[in-house]
Write an enzyme that holds these catalytic residues in place. Sequence first.
Site, PDB file in Angstrom:
ATOM      1  CG  HIS A  82      -1.749   1.250   1.321  1.00 55.80           C
ATOM      2  ND1 HIS A  82      -2.891   1.395   0.582  1.00 55.80           N
ATOM      3  CD2 HIS A  82      -1.595   2.405   2.014  1.00 55.80           C
ATOM      4  CE1 HIS A  82      -3.415   2.583   0.808  1.00 55.80           C
ATOM      5  NE2 HIS A  82      -2.649   3.223   1.680  1.00 55.80           N
ATOM      6  CG  ASP A 161     -12.254   3.931   6.434  1.00 61.04           C
ATOM      7  OD1 ASP A 161     -11.791   4.739   7.259  1.00 61.04           O
ATOM      8  OD2 ASP A 161     -12.001   3.983   5.226  1.00 61.04           O
ATOM      9  NE  ARG A 168     -10.790  10.542  10.475  1.00 62.51           N
ATOM     10  CZ  ARG A 168      -9.939   9.902   9.653  1.00 62.51           C
ATOM     11  NH1 ARG A 168     -10.325   8.795   9.016  1.00 62.51           N
ATOM     12  NH2 ARG A 168      -8.726  10.340   9.484  1.00 62.51           N
TER      13      ARG A 168
HETATM   14  N1  URA Z   1      -6.564   7.873   3.516  1.00 61.17           N
HETATM   15  C1  URA Z   1      -7.473   7.082   4.121  1.00 61.17           C
HETATM   16  O1  URA Z   1      -7.871   6.059   3.564  1.00 61.17           O
HETATM   17  N2  URA Z   1      -7.922   7.432   5.343  1.00 61.17           N
HETATM   18  C2  URA Z   1      -7.518   8.546   5.997  1.00 61.17           C
HETATM   19  O2  URA Z   1      -7.964   8.797   7.110  1.00 61.17           O
HETATM   20  C3  URA Z   1      -6.574   9.372   5.353  1.00 61.17           C
HETATM   21  C4  URA Z   1      -6.104   9.007   4.100  1.00 61.17           C
END
Ligand code: URA
Length: 434
Positions: A82, A161, A168
Amino acid sequence: MQMYDLIMKKRNGGVLNRDEIDFFINGYTKGEIPDYQVSALMMAIFFRGMNTEETVDLTMAMAHSGEVLDLKDISGIKCDKHSTGGVGDKTTLSLIPMVVSCGCKVAKMSGRGLGHTGGTIDKLESFPGFSTSISDKQFIDQVRNIGVSVMGQTVDLAPADKKLYALRDVTATVDNMSLIASSIMSKKLASGADAIVLDVKCGSGAFMKNLDDAKALAKAMTDIGKGAGRRTKAVISDMDQPLGRAVGNAIEVREAIETLKGNGPDDFTRLCMELGSRMLIMSDVCDNLDDAKVMLEDSIKDGRALDTLARFVKAQGGDESYVYDPSKLKVADRVTEVKAKCDGYVSHIECDEIGMVSLTLGGGRVTKESEIDLSVGLILEKKVGDRVKTGDVLARIYASDPEKESAALQRFEGTYEISESAPEQRDIIIDSIE
Ligand code: URA
């Protein structure tokens, strides 16, 4: 359990336990806990932080909030890589064929994403016919048969997420190390790999602008990987100037292929060697960095890495003749040379602005719906530390639309700094966490 109590606990500096973290992630994913309470908790986490155990628990809860890819039908260690993203980052295209030709297995799920250029999937689609819309069965069978497969993201990986990141983004709580690390790693863990090498970029073209932040992110992510029982290593690499010379899509694929023939730019080749050697070790292909590098070099010298890329492109419907003749990859034919206006040394290249030049040409996505022009981009003929004379070509800009071309040329102005003395050379590899 009440969300109110969790918010108050974190606000007062307490440590959330696994049950509490599972409670809020499950409740939020199902829509049972409202955005305003989760926003308050995110802000409390932003100011109070999370310890390693909390960060691992948060990551695991997010990773299991949706489908988790099951790769157990593929024997051996499945390895993934990654990158936190940068300008000219075509690493996957060269790295994966190199490590696979040495015996690694890579089952990769990729998204398209937003950015200066397309993502790996967009770049792979420069090969006519190439498709990442493959069935789960083909995905698994292909890794068994040729060691590598890349699939477009079809399943809902880490939906918690996705919701949390969007929240966020609008509540000024993105830039907290535990939250960033858990967000990235939740998606990687849900993708099912046993071993993960992380390329954490550092510099003006990266998410992490300074070394302290890049180190903290690398440490947070490797701690999560370890806590989740996955083999994890991280390399911190320089993104204060674009990686390699090519920035775009098809143009980057050409550079990635040249790298597999041994003609790649030094910085890019070195990065592939450093990441690849760690992948070989984590996959138990060999046990030390020096031997691993020799294996990777051999895979280039004897053409195995290039053949692996061709096999991979063919298996996914692409025309593999482009691998052996990359001049067939369509690159825009309006070419402008940008020349140096004085003598000296290139002392700085405004990395994120170079990314914006590519975006302006149409090479990247501004919104998820944007169409990418795979043929546009630029080649940097000079990089930091190179000596230049007045009139030397600094970069070549490949455009397909005159208006975009002139906007891109304007944007390019001021991206190069030329000084009288040579700057201190920076190595592409800044640090690593083993
Ligand atoms: N990339 C992501 O996938 N999450 C984050 O919080 C910041 C960058």
